[in-house]
Design a protein around this motif. Structure first.
Motif, PDB file in Angstrom:
ATOM      1  N   GLY A  74       0.785  -1.247  -0.006  1.00  0.00           N
ATOM      2  CA  GLY A  74       0.151   0.019  -0.006  1.00  0.00           C
ATOM      3  C   GLY A  74       0.739   1.233  -0.256  1.00  0.00           C
ATOM      4  N   THR A  75       0.165   2.223   0.419  1.00  0.00           N
ATOM      5  CA  THR A  75       0.801   3.606   0.311  1.00  0.00           C
ATOM      6  C   THR A  75       0.975   4.081   1.830  1.00  0.00           C
ATOM      7  OG1 THR A  75      -0.057   3.951  -1.802  1.00  0.00           O
ATOM      8  CG2 THR A  75       1.015   5.845  -0.632  1.00  0.00           C
ATOM      9  N   TRP A  76       1.991   4.708   2.305  1.00  0.00           N
ATOM     10  CA  TRP A  76       2.213   5.058   3.478  1.00  0.00           C
ATOM     11  C   TRP A  76       2.906   6.556   3.680  1.00  0.00           C
ATOM     12  CZ3 TRP A  76       0.842   1.301   7.177  1.00  0.00           C
ATOM     13  CH2 TRP A  76       0.670   0.194   6.899  1.00  0.00           C
ATOM     14  N   GLU A  77       2.319   7.169   4.682  1.00  0.00           N
ATOM     15  CA  GLU A  77       2.943   8.593   4.822  1.00  0.00           C
ATOM     16  C   GLU A  77       3.651   8.854   6.079  1.00  0.00           C
ATOM     17  OE1 GLU A  77       2.250  13.373   4.103  1.00  0.00           O
ATOM     18  OE2 GLU A  77       0.522  12.102   3.867  1.00  0.00           O
ATOM     19  N   LEU A  78       4.950   9.368   6.096  1.00  0.00           N
ATOM     20  CA  LEU A  78       5.513   9.547   7.407  1.00  0.00           C
ATOM     21  C   LEU A  78       4.790  10.448   8.256  1.00  0.00           C
ATOM     22  CD1 LEU A  78       8.398   8.986   8.982  1.00  0.00           C
ATOM     23  CD2 LEU A  78       9.033  11.078   8.007  1.00  0.00           C
ATOM     24  N   GLN A  79       4.491  10.214   9.553  1.00  0.00           N
ATOM     25  CA  GLN A  79       3.795  10.834  10.543  1.00  0.00           C
ATOM     26  C   GLN A  79       4.793  11.595  11.747  1.00  0.00           C
ATOM     27  OE1 GLN A  79       0.414  11.443  10.134  1.00  0.00           O
ATOM     28  NE2 GLN A  79       1.248  10.662   8.403  1.00  0.00           N
ATOM     29  N   SER A  80       5.822  10.817  12.057  1.00  0.00           N
ATOM     30  CA  SER A  80       6.693  11.285  13.177  1.00  0.00           C
ATOM     31  C   SER A  80       7.946  10.413  13.276  1.00  0.00           C
ATOM     32  CB  SER A  80       5.998  11.157  14.453  1.00  0.00           C
ATOM     33  OG  SER A  80       5.689   9.794  14.671  1.00  0.00           O
ATOM     34  N   PHE A  81       8.976  10.786  14.268  1.00  0.00           N
ATOM     35  CA  PHE A  81      10.180  10.016  14.597  1.00  0.00           C
ATOM     36  C   PHE A  81      10.113   9.663  15.942  1.00  0.00           C
ATOM     37  CE2 PHE A  81      11.098  12.886  11.079  1.00  0.00           C
ATOM     38  CZ  PHE A  81      11.551  11.962   9.972  1.00  0.00           C
ATOM     39  N   TYR A  82      10.514   8.648  16.359  1.00  0.00           N
ATOM     40  CA  TYR A  82      10.998   8.299  17.713  1.00  0.00           C
ATOM     41  C   TYR A  82      12.517   8.204  17.870  1.00  0.00           C
ATOM     42  CZ  TYR A  82       6.179   6.633  18.380  1.00  0.00           C
ATOM     43  OH  TYR A  82       4.627   6.468  18.539  1.00  0.00           O
ATOM     44  N   ASN A  83      12.865   8.819  19.007  1.00  0.00           N
ATOM     45  CA  ASN A  83      14.324   8.362  19.474  1.00  0.00           C
ATOM     46  C   ASN A  83      14.243   7.440  20.535  1.00  0.00           C
ATOM     47  OD1 ASN A  83      15.653  10.358  17.583  1.00  0.00           O
ATOM     48  ND2 ASN A  83      15.152  11.967  18.723  1.00  0.00           N
ATOM     49  N   TYR A  84      15.309   6.582  20.766  1.00  0.00           N
ATOM     50  CA  TYR A  84      15.424   5.670  21.849  1.00  0.00           C
ATOM     51  C   TYR A  84      16.661   6.125  22.315  1.00  0.00           C
ATOM     52  CZ  TYR A  84      11.878   2.921  19.316  1.00  0.00           C
ATOM     53  OH  TYR A  84      10.695   2.387  19.002  1.00  0.00           O
ATOM     54  N   ASP A  85      16.515   6.392  23.868  1.00  0.00           N
ATOM     55  CA  ASP A  85      17.744   6.803  24.769  1.00  0.00           C
ATOM     56  C   ASP A  85      18.788   5.446  25.136  1.00  0.00           C
ATOM     57  OD1 ASP A  85      19.316   8.607  25.893  1.00  0.00           O
ATOM     58  OD2 ASP A  85      18.226   8.654  27.845  1.00  0.00           O
ATOM     59  N   ASP A  86      17.870   4.470  25.538  1.00  0.00           N
ATOM     60  CA  ASP A  86      18.746   3.261  26.014  1.00  0.00           C
ATOM     61  C   ASP A  86      18.450   2.070  25.235  1.00  0.00           C
ATOM     62  OD1 ASP A  86      15.996   2.798  26.356  1.00  0.00           O
ATOM     63  OD2 ASP A  86      16.140   2.424  28.659  1.00  0.00           O
ATOM     64  N   GLY A  87      18.154   2.279  24.004  1.00  0.00           N
ATOM     65  CA  GLY A  87      17.676   0.985  23.160  1.00  0.00           C
ATOM     66  C   GLY A  87      16.618   0.271  23.269  1.00  0.00           C
ATOM     67  N   VAL A  88      15.819   0.745  24.233  1.00  0.00           N
ATOM     68  CA  VAL A  88      14.699  -0.028  24.455  1.00  0.00           C
ATOM     69  C   VAL A  88      13.401   0.765  24.611  1.00  0.00           C
ATOM     70  CG1 VAL A  88      13.338  -1.383  26.021  1.00  0.00           C
ATOM     71  CG2 VAL A  88      15.701  -1.815  25.810  1.00  0.00           C
ATOM     72  N   ASN A  89      13.450   1.865  25.266  1.00  0.00           N
ATOM     73  CA  ASN A  89      12.490   2.874  25.569  1.00  0.00           C
ATOM     74  C   ASN A  89      12.436   4.057  24.680  1.00  0.00           C
ATOM     75  OD1 ASN A  89      11.205   1.366  27.739  1.00  0.00           O
ATOM     76  ND2 ASN A  89      13.028   2.003  28.841  1.00  0.00           N
ATOM     77  N   ILE A  90      11.384   4.688  24.302  1.00  0.00           N
ATOM     78  CA  ILE A  90      11.186   6.132  23.477  1.00  0.00           C
ATOM     79  C   ILE A  90      11.480   7.088  24.338  1.00  0.00           C
ATOM     80  CG2 ILE A  90       9.777   7.108  21.847  1.00  0.00           C
ATOM     81  CD1 ILE A  90       8.117   4.765  21.398  1.00  0.00           C
ATOM     82  N   SER A  91      12.445   7.936  23.995  1.00  0.00           N
ATOM     83  CA  SER A  91      12.929   9.055  24.854  1.00  0.00           C
ATOM     84  C   SER A  91      12.352  10.363  24.375  1.00  0.00           C
ATOM     85  CB  SER A  91      14.393   9.132  24.943  1.00  0.00           C
ATOM     86  OG  SER A  91      15.177   9.230  23.803  1.00  0.00           O
ATOM     87  N   ASP A  92      11.880  10.456  22.970  1.00  0.00           N
ATOM     88  CA  ASP A  92      11.566  11.569  22.519  1.00  0.00           C
ATOM     89  C   ASP A  92      10.806  11.238  21.147  1.00  0.00           C
ATOM     90  OD1 ASP A  92      11.231  14.226  22.000  1.00  0.00           O
ATOM     91  OD2 ASP A  92      13.178  14.587  20.882  1.00  0.00           O
ATOM     92  N   THR A  93       9.595  11.817  21.052  1.00  0.00           N
ATOM     93  CA  THR A  93       8.775  11.873  19.796  1.00  0.00           C
ATOM     94  C   THR A  93       9.003  13.249  18.996  1.00  0.00           C
ATOM     95  OG1 THR A  93       7.238  10.402  20.838  1.00  0.00           O
ATOM     96  CG2 THR A  93       6.521  11.433  18.744  1.00  0.00           C
ATOM     97  N   VAL A  94       9.537  13.395  17.842  1.00  0.00           N
ATOM     98  CA  VAL A  94       9.861  14.198  16.965  1.00  0.00           C
ATOM     99  C   VAL A  94       8.639  14.514  15.873  1.00  0.00           C
ATOM    100  CG1 VAL A  94      11.450  15.422  15.608  1.00  0.00           C
ATOM    101  CG2 VAL A  94      12.182  14.068  17.509  1.00  0.00           C
ATOM    102  N   ALA A  95       7.902  15.566  15.879  1.00  0.00           N
ATOM    103  CA  ALA A  95       7.102  15.484  14.458  1.00  0.00           C
ATOM    104  C   ALA A  95       7.912  15.973  13.370  1.00  0.00           C
ATOM    105  CB  ALA A  95       5.947  16.775  14.942  1.00  0.00           C
ATOM    106  N   LYS A  96       6.943  15.919  12.269  1.00  0.00           N
ATOM    107  CA  LYS A  96       7.524  16.399  10.955  1.00  0.00           C
ATOM    108  C   LYS A  96       7.598  17.879  10.968  1.00  0.00           C
ATOM    109  CE  LYS A  96       4.331  14.932   8.439  1.00  0.00           C
ATOM    110  NZ  LYS A  96       3.253  14.619   7.569  1.00  0.00           N
ATOM    111  N   ALA A  97       8.641  18.353  10.168  1.00  0.00           N
ATOM    112  CA  ALA A  97       8.734  19.778  10.100  1.00  0.00           C
ATOM    113  C   ALA A  97       7.544  20.285   9.229  1.00  0.00           C
ATOM    114  CB  ALA A  97      10.290  20.136   9.483  1.00  0.00           C
ATOM    115  N   GLU A  98       7.313  21.544   9.388  1.00  0.00           N
ATOM    116  CA  GLU A  98       6.362  22.149   8.690  1.00  0.00           C
ATOM    117  C   GLU A  98       6.477  21.698   7.197  1.00  0.00           C
ATOM    118  OE1 GLU A  98       2.536  23.880   7.663  1.00  0.00           O
ATOM    119  OE2 GLU A  98       3.419  23.547   9.837  1.00  0.00           O
ATOM    120  N   GLY A  99       5.439  21.321   6.366  1.00  0.00           N
ATOM    121  CA  GLY A  99       5.667  21.189   4.744  1.00  0.00           C
ATOM    122  C   GLY A  99       6.552  20.073   4.376  1.00  0.00           C
ATOM    123  N   TYR A 100       7.198  19.337   5.328  1.00  0.00           N
ATOM    124  CA  TYR A 100       7.780  18.020   5.016  1.00  0.00           C
ATOM    125  C   TYR A 100       6.764  16.882   4.845  1.00  0.00           C
ATOM    126  CZ  TYR A 100      11.397  14.182   5.813  1.00  0.00           C
ATOM    127  OH  TYR A 100      12.008  13.196   5.686  1.00  0.00           O
TER     128      TYR A 100
END
Length: 148
Positions: free
Chosen positions: A32-58
């Motif tokens: 199918g067709t998929w659109e990027l929504q966000s990014f996750y950063n992992y601090d310790d390799g297991v838990n999500i430490s940060d959610t980063v939204a797409k930049a405006e217009g990206y």
């Protein structure tokens, strides 16, 4: 009568073979067709430490179909074109993309790496491709939503 019996036997064989080659019903399809929504950063390799939204217009879109992948990215702040084409394979928990060609910046990046292996978390309407370091620890993910 022998012909009918033989035909029935062949049909049963084909039906049973199809059941063994079909993916499990619990496995979702990435086609199918998929659109990027966000990014996750992992601090310790297991838990999500940060959610980063797409930049405006990206905008980044990926299309998967019949073992082939094509993606494109538009970033207003970046004058370079980014797109690629190749093949993909999924298993129960991984996504492997092999890029064959792409835009000039992408081809430059492909000089060192053409096969991308991700941990895969897939549902009917979302998926995350999770990158990991040399030791197998999660580093970040791209999170997509199905648009078709």
């Amino acid at each position: 009568m022998k012909k009918i019996f033989g035909l029935v036997l062949v049909m049963l064989f084909l039906v049973s073979a199809a059941k063994f080659t079909a993916p499990p019903e619990s496995m979702h399809s990435i086609e199918g067709t998929w659109e990027l929504q966000s990014f996750y950063n992992y601090d310790d390799g297991v838990n999500i430490s940060d959610t980063v939204a797409k930049a405006e217009g990206y905008r980044q879109v990926k299309m998967y179909y019949n073992g082939k992948i094509m993606w494109s990215r538009h970033a207003p702040q970046d004058s370079l074109e980014w797109f690629g084409y190749g093949t993909y394979k999924i298993t129960a928990d991984s996504l492997i993309e092999t890029l064959e060609y792409g835009s000039a910046p992408m081809m430059s990046a492909l000089d060192t790496l053409r096969v991308f292996t991700f941990e895969l978390e897939l549902t009917n309407d979302t998926y995350s491709q999770i990158s990991f370091d040399e030791e197998g620890h999660r580093t970040f993910s791209e999170n997509y939503k199905r648009i078709d």
